[in-house]
Scaffold this motif. Structure first.
Motif, mmCIF file in Angstrom:
data_model
loop_
_atom_site.group_PDB
_atom_site.id
_atom_site.type_symbol
_atom_site.label_atom_id
_atom_site.label_comp_id
_atom_site.label_asym_id
_atom_site.label_seq_id
_atom_site.Cartn_x
_atom_site.Cartn_y
_atom_site.Cartn_z
ATOM 1 N N SER A 87 41.195 45.746 47.150
ATOM 2 C CA SER A 87 41.613 47.134 46.895
ATOM 3 C C SER A 87 42.341 47.251 45.562
ATOM 4 N N ALA A 88 43.211 46.297 45.267
ATOM 5 C CA ALA A 88 43.940 46.311 43.992
ATOM 6 C C ALA A 88 42.967 46.136 42.827
ATOM 7 N N PHE A 89 42.010 45.231 42.962
ATOM 8 C CA PHE A 89 41.018 45.009 41.913
ATOM 9 C C PHE A 89 40.140 46.243 41.728
ATOM 10 N N GLU A 90 39.754 46.852 42.836
ATOM 11 C CA GLU A 90 38.944 48.067 42.802
ATOM 12 C C GLU A 90 39.662 49.188 42.054
ATOM 13 N N GLU A 91 40.959 49.326 42.282
ATOM 14 C CA GLU A 91 41.742 50.338 41.580
ATOM 15 C C GLU A 91 41.745 50.096 40.069
ATOM 16 N N LYS A 92 41.856 48.828 39.677
ATOM 17 C CA LYS A 92 41.802 48.494 38.252
ATOM 18 C C LYS A 92 40.444 48.844 37.666
ATOM 19 N N LEU A 93 39.382 48.578 38.426
ATOM 20 C CA LEU A 93 38.040 48.918 37.953
ATOM 21 C C LEU A 93 37.880 50.432 37.810
ATOM 22 N N LYS A 94 38.414 51.175 38.763
ATOM 23 C CA LYS A 94 38.330 52.640 38.718
ATOM 24 C C LYS A 94 39.055 53.214 37.514
ATOM 25 N N SER A 95 40.073 52.511 37.040
ATOM 26 C CA SER A 95 40.867 53.032 35.920
ATOM 27 C C SER A 95 40.189 52.822 34.562
ATOM 28 N N ILE B 164 35.000 55.589 31.860
ATOM 29 C CA ILE B 164 33.564 55.712 32.112
ATOM 30 C C ILE B 164 32.788 55.911 30.807
ATOM 31 N N THR B 165 33.479 56.314 29.756
ATOM 32 C CA THR B 165 32.828 56.543 28.466
ATOM 33 C C THR B 165 32.609 55.257 27.676
ATOM 34 N N ASN B 166 33.179 54.152 28.142
ATOM 35 C CA ASN B 166 33.048 52.876 27.457
ATOM 36 C C ASN B 166 31.896 52.081 28.085
ATOM 37 N N LYS B 167 30.886 51.748 27.275
ATOM 38 C CA LYS B 167 29.686 51.081 27.773
ATOM 39 C C LYS B 167 30.008 49.731 28.415
ATOM 40 N N ASP B 168 30.863 48.927 27.783
ATOM 41 C CA ASP B 168 31.229 47.632 28.349
ATOM 42 C C ASP B 168 31.965 47.787 29.676
ATOM 43 N N ALA B 169 32.812 48.805 29.767
ATOM 44 C CA ALA B 169 33.552 49.051 31.010
ATOM 45 C C ALA B 169 32.583 49.408 32.136
ATOM 46 N N ARG B 170 31.593 50.258 31.842
ATOM 47 C CA ARG B 170 30.614 50.628 32.864
ATOM 48 C C ARG B 170 29.841 49.400 33.354
ATOM 49 N N LYS B 171 29.444 48.561 32.426
ATOM 50 C CA LYS B 171 28.695 47.355 32.779
ATOM 51 C C LYS B 171 29.558 46.409 33.614
ATOM 52 N N PHE B 172 30.815 46.266 33.241
ATOM 53 C CA PHE B 172 31.764 45.410 33.956
ATOM 54 C C PHE B 172 31.941 45.894 35.398
ATOM 55 N N VAL B 173 32.122 47.201 35.568
ATOM 56 C CA VAL B 173 32.298 47.785 36.901
ATOM 57 C C VAL B 173 31.043 47.574 37.745
ATOM 58 N N ARG B 174 29.881 47.833 37.154
ATOM 59 C CA ARG B 174 28.622 47.639 37.885
ATOM 60 C C ARG B 174 28.469 46.198 38.362
ATOM 61 N N GLY C 279 27.456 44.127 43.180
ATOM 62 C CA GLY C 279 27.250 42.836 43.821
ATOM 63 C C GLY C 279 28.164 42.582 44.999
ATOM 64 N N ALA C 280 29.052 43.494 45.307
ATOM 65 C CA ALA C 280 30.049 43.260 46.358
ATOM 66 C C ALA C 280 29.475 43.469 47.757
ATOM 67 N N ALA C 281 29.958 42.649 48.690
ATOM 68 C CA ALA C 281 29.551 42.772 50.085
ATOM 69 C C ALA C 281 30.739 42.460 50.984
ATOM 70 N N GLY C 282 30.934 43.318 51.961
ATOM 71 C CA GLY C 282 31.918 43.029 52.994
ATOM 72 C C GLY C 282 31.315 42.030 53.961
ATOM 73 N N VAL C 283 32.067 41.008 54.327
ATOM 74 C CA VAL C 283 31.562 39.986 55.252
ATOM 75 C C VAL C 283 32.541 39.815 56.406
ATOM 76 N N GLU C 284 32.005 39.335 57.525
ATOM 77 C CA GLU C 284 32.815 39.070 58.710
ATOM 78 C C GLU C 284 32.666 37.614 59.111
ATOM 79 N N VAL C 285 33.753 37.029 59.567
ATOM 80 C CA VAL C 285 33.747 35.649 60.031
ATOM 81 C C VAL C 285 33.267 35.634 61.482
ATOM 82 N N ASP C 286 32.287 34.758 61.772
ATOM 83 C CA ASP C 286 31.815 34.651 63.154
ATOM 84 C C ASP C 286 32.690 33.671 63.944
ATOM 85 N N LYS C 287 32.341 33.446 65.199
ATOM 86 C CA LYS C 287 33.157 32.593 66.069
ATOM 87 C C LYS C 287 33.214 31.138 65.613
ATOM 88 N N GLN C 288 32.252 30.710 64.799
ATOM 89 C CA GLN C 288 32.247 29.343 64.278
ATOM 90 C C GLN C 288 32.944 29.241 62.919
#
Length: 143
Positions: free
Chosen positions: A49-57, A60-70, A75-84
């Motif tokens: 969440s903290a990293f996401e806030e930094k990305l949001k800040s 959007i007019t900066n091409k490198d910033a847009r590429k960095f955020v993308r 590529g982000a995925a929420g994952v869950e730990v299984d019983k093993q």
């Protein structure tokens, strides 16, 4: 704080055991995304969440910033730990980081990194650490 190095294997379905020391801090659900240097970054939900806030800040007019955020958010995925104690790493992230069978998980402070063993062995050379240490003072880290 995450620290240490652990060797594990990823199964053919893309499942990876997360070391118990890391699971204690990560919890049952967390975020895995593309990382720098060809690894994957793993963040607990609070750090993400903290990293996401930094990305949001970023302007959007900066091409490198847009590429960095993308790069990180697409590529982000929420994952869950299984019983093993395993997570399923999405195929797009396995392909990006070239995860085949042998992997290395390392703790680097606020995040965990997941590396293919081959890539880690090629990257983990510290012959130039004296030179790098000299430049750390410029970044505010005097030893």
């Amino acid at each position: 704080m995450f620290m240490g190095e652990y060797n594990h294997t990823i199964d053919p379905k893309g499942r990876l055991i997360i070391p118990s020391k890391f699971r204690e801090s990560l919890g049952d659900e967390f975020v895995v995304t593309k990382g720098l240097d060809g690894c994957l970054f793993v963040f607990d939900n609070k750090e993400w969440s903290a990293f996401e806030e930094k990305l949001k800040s970023l302007p959007i007019t900066n091409k490198d910033a847009r590429k960095f955020v993308r790069f990180f958010l697409a590529g982000a995925a929420g994952v869950e730990v299984d019983k093993q104690g395993r997570i399923l790493i999405p195929s797009v992230l396995r392909e990006f980081s070239e995860l085949q069978k042998d992997v290395v998980l390392i703790g680097v402070g606020s995040r965990v990194e997941i590396w293919s063993k081959e890539r880690w062995d090629g990257t983990a050379s510290y012959e130039d650490m004296d030179e790098i240490a000299e430049h750390m003072e410029e970044l505010g880290l005097g030893i």
